[in-house]
Structure formats: structure tokens, C-alpha cells
Design a protein around this motif. Structure first.
Motif, mmCIF file in Angstrom:
data_model
loop_
_atom_site.group_PDB
_atom_site.id
_atom_site.type_symbol
_atom_site.label_atom_id
_atom_site.label_comp_id
_atom_site.label_asym_id
_atom_site.label_seq_id
_atom_site.Cartn_x
_atom_site.Cartn_y
_atom_site.Cartn_z
ATOM 1 N N GLN A 54 10.693 54.041 -66.590
ATOM 2 C CA GLN A 54 10.434 55.478 -66.541
ATOM 3 C C GLN A 54 9.820 55.976 -67.848
ATOM 4 O OE1 GLN A 54 14.004 57.580 -65.456
ATOM 5 N NE2 GLN A 54 14.230 56.469 -63.530
ATOM 6 N N ARG A 55 10.317 55.478 -68.981
ATOM 7 C CA ARG A 55 9.779 55.860 -70.280
ATOM 8 C C ARG A 55 8.334 55.396 -70.427
ATOM 9 N NH1 ARG A 55 8.791 53.072 -74.292
ATOM 10 N NH2 ARG A 55 10.093 51.320 -73.678
ATOM 11 N N ARG A 56 8.048 54.158 -70.001
ATOM 12 C CA ARG A 56 6.700 53.620 -70.095
ATOM 13 C C ARG A 56 5.729 54.424 -69.239
ATOM 14 N NH1 ARG A 56 3.238 50.902 -67.528
ATOM 15 N NH2 ARG A 56 4.521 50.499 -65.708
ATOM 16 N N ILE A 57 6.152 54.806 -68.040
ATOM 17 C CA ILE A 57 5.296 55.605 -67.159
ATOM 18 C C ILE A 57 5.027 56.976 -67.772
ATOM 19 C CG2 ILE A 57 5.247 56.777 -64.919
ATOM 20 C CD1 ILE A 57 6.746 54.351 -63.766
ATOM 21 N N ALA A 58 6.065 57.592 -68.352
ATOM 22 C CA ALA A 58 5.898 58.914 -68.962
ATOM 23 C C ALA A 58 4.966 58.850 -70.169
ATOM 24 C CB ALA A 58 7.258 59.472 -69.364
ATOM 25 N N GLU A 59 5.070 57.792 -70.964
ATOM 26 C CA GLU A 59 4.216 57.664 -72.144
ATOM 27 C C GLU A 59 2.766 57.361 -71.784
ATOM 28 O OE1 GLU A 59 6.085 54.693 -74.509
ATOM 29 O OE2 GLU A 59 7.589 56.077 -75.311
ATOM 30 N N SER A 60 2.548 56.689 -70.677
ATOM 31 C CA SER A 60 1.180 56.313 -70.313
ATOM 32 C C SER A 60 0.445 57.413 -69.549
ATOM 33 C CB SER A 60 1.197 55.038 -69.471
ATOM 34 O OG SER A 60 1.831 55.276 -68.232
ATOM 35 N N ARG A 61 1.143 58.483 -69.234
ATOM 36 C CA ARG A 61 0.512 59.591 -68.518
ATOM 37 C C ARG A 61 -0.429 60.351 -69.441
ATOM 38 N NH1 ARG A 61 5.186 61.569 -65.585
ATOM 39 N NH2 ARG A 61 4.726 60.346 -63.774
ATOM 40 N N LEU A 62 -1.633 60.629 -68.973
ATOM 41 C CA LEU A 62 -2.597 61.370 -69.777
ATOM 42 C C LEU A 62 -2.363 62.867 -69.613
ATOM 43 C CD1 LEU A 62 -5.875 59.417 -69.019
ATOM 44 C CD2 LEU A 62 -4.482 59.324 -71.079
ATOM 45 N N ARG A 63 -2.440 63.588 -70.723
ATOM 46 C CA ARG A 63 -2.277 65.037 -70.678
ATOM 47 C C ARG A 63 -3.596 65.662 -70.265
ATOM 48 N NH1 ARG A 63 2.346 67.230 -70.428
ATOM 49 N NH2 ARG A 63 1.471 69.065 -71.391
ATOM 50 N N GLN A 64 -3.549 66.597 -69.357
ATOM 51 C CA GLN A 64 -4.743 67.299 -68.903
ATOM 52 C C GLN A 64 -4.759 68.683 -69.544
ATOM 53 O OE1 GLN A 64 -5.003 67.726 -64.689
ATOM 54 N NE2 GLN A 64 -6.996 68.690 -64.740
ATOM 55 N N GLN A 65 -5.938 69.110 -69.936
ATOM 56 C CA GLN A 65 -6.020 70.438 -70.526
ATOM 57 C C GLN A 65 -5.749 71.499 -69.461
ATOM 58 O OE1 GLN A 65 -9.861 70.734 -72.267
ATOM 59 N NE2 GLN A 65 -10.968 70.618 -70.347
ATOM 60 N N ALA A 66 -5.370 72.681 -69.894
ATOM 61 C CA ALA A 66 -4.935 73.735 -68.984
ATOM 62 C C ALA A 66 -6.036 74.134 -68.002
ATOM 63 C CB ALA A 66 -4.473 74.951 -69.774
ATOM 64 N N TYR A 67 -7.258 74.235 -68.485
ATOM 65 C CA TYR A 67 -8.374 74.595 -67.609
ATOM 66 C C TYR A 67 -9.403 73.488 -67.734
ATOM 67 C CZ TYR A 67 -11.942 77.316 -65.235
ATOM 68 O OH TYR A 67 -12.884 77.741 -64.355
ATOM 69 N N PRO A 68 -9.440 72.553 -66.788
ATOM 70 C CA PRO A 68 -10.258 71.347 -66.952
ATOM 71 C C PRO A 68 -11.762 71.594 -66.933
ATOM 72 C CG PRO A 68 -9.238 71.392 -64.788
ATOM 73 C CD PRO A 68 -8.668 72.537 -65.555
ATOM 74 N N TYR A 69 -12.225 72.722 -66.421
ATOM 75 C CA TYR A 69 -13.663 72.961 -66.328
ATOM 76 C C TYR A 69 -14.251 73.615 -67.572
ATOM 77 C CZ TYR A 69 -12.502 71.950 -61.537
ATOM 78 O OH TYR A 69 -12.028 71.342 -60.400
ATOM 79 N N GLN A 70 -13.405 74.005 -68.497
ATOM 80 C CA GLN A 70 -13.897 74.637 -69.717
ATOM 81 C C GLN A 70 -14.297 73.545 -70.706
ATOM 82 O OE1 GLN A 70 -11.055 77.152 -71.572
ATOM 83 N NE2 GLN A 70 -12.408 77.738 -73.230
#
Length: 69
Positions: A50-66
Motif C-alpha cells: 500500500q505504501r509503495r502504491i501511494a508513493e508511486s502515484r503521480l500528483r495531478q495539478q488542480a486544473y490540468p488544461y492550464q
């Protein structure tokens, strides 16, 4: 007179179809349970996994089209 006592012998077309289908295809219930287990019944993951999956998740910016300026 209760609501369900008047029409207690009524069976909808859908119910009749499902009953007929189950009579014609034996083992359908078992195959349905097996199919459900393939998609939904997953084994629990360990805390390290679970920790490995959480760490490998990419953060997405709040408004992806900006675009970043």
C-alpha cells in the motif's frame, strides 16, 4: 388487506426469464460467483505494498488544461 397480499402470486416477466434461464443452464450460479471473484474479490494488500502504491502515484495539478507560465 395488506399491500402485498393481494398480488402475492404475481411474477414479473423478468423473474420468469431468470428462473427459466437458471433451469436451462445448470451451474450458472457457480460461474457467476467465479466471475465476480475475478473482478471484485481481491486479496488484501500488505502495508508495504500500500505504501509503495501511494508513493508511486503521480500528483495531478488542480486544473490540468492550464499551461504553466
Amino acid at each position: 388487506m395488506g399491500l402485498f397480499t393481494k398480488h402475492s402470486n404475481y411474477e414479473s416477466d423478468h423473474t420468469k426469464f431468470i428462473k427459466d434461464l437458471k433451469e436451462k443452464t445448470p451451474g450458472m450460479d457457480q460461474r457467476q460467483v467465479e466471475g465476480r471473484s475475478l473482478l471484485w474479490d481481491k486479496s488484501p494488500t500488505s502495508l508495504d505494498e500500500q505504501r509503495r502504491i501511494a508513493e508511486s502515484r503521480l500528483r495531478q495539478q488542480a486544473y490540468p488544461y492550464q499551461t504553466k507560465v
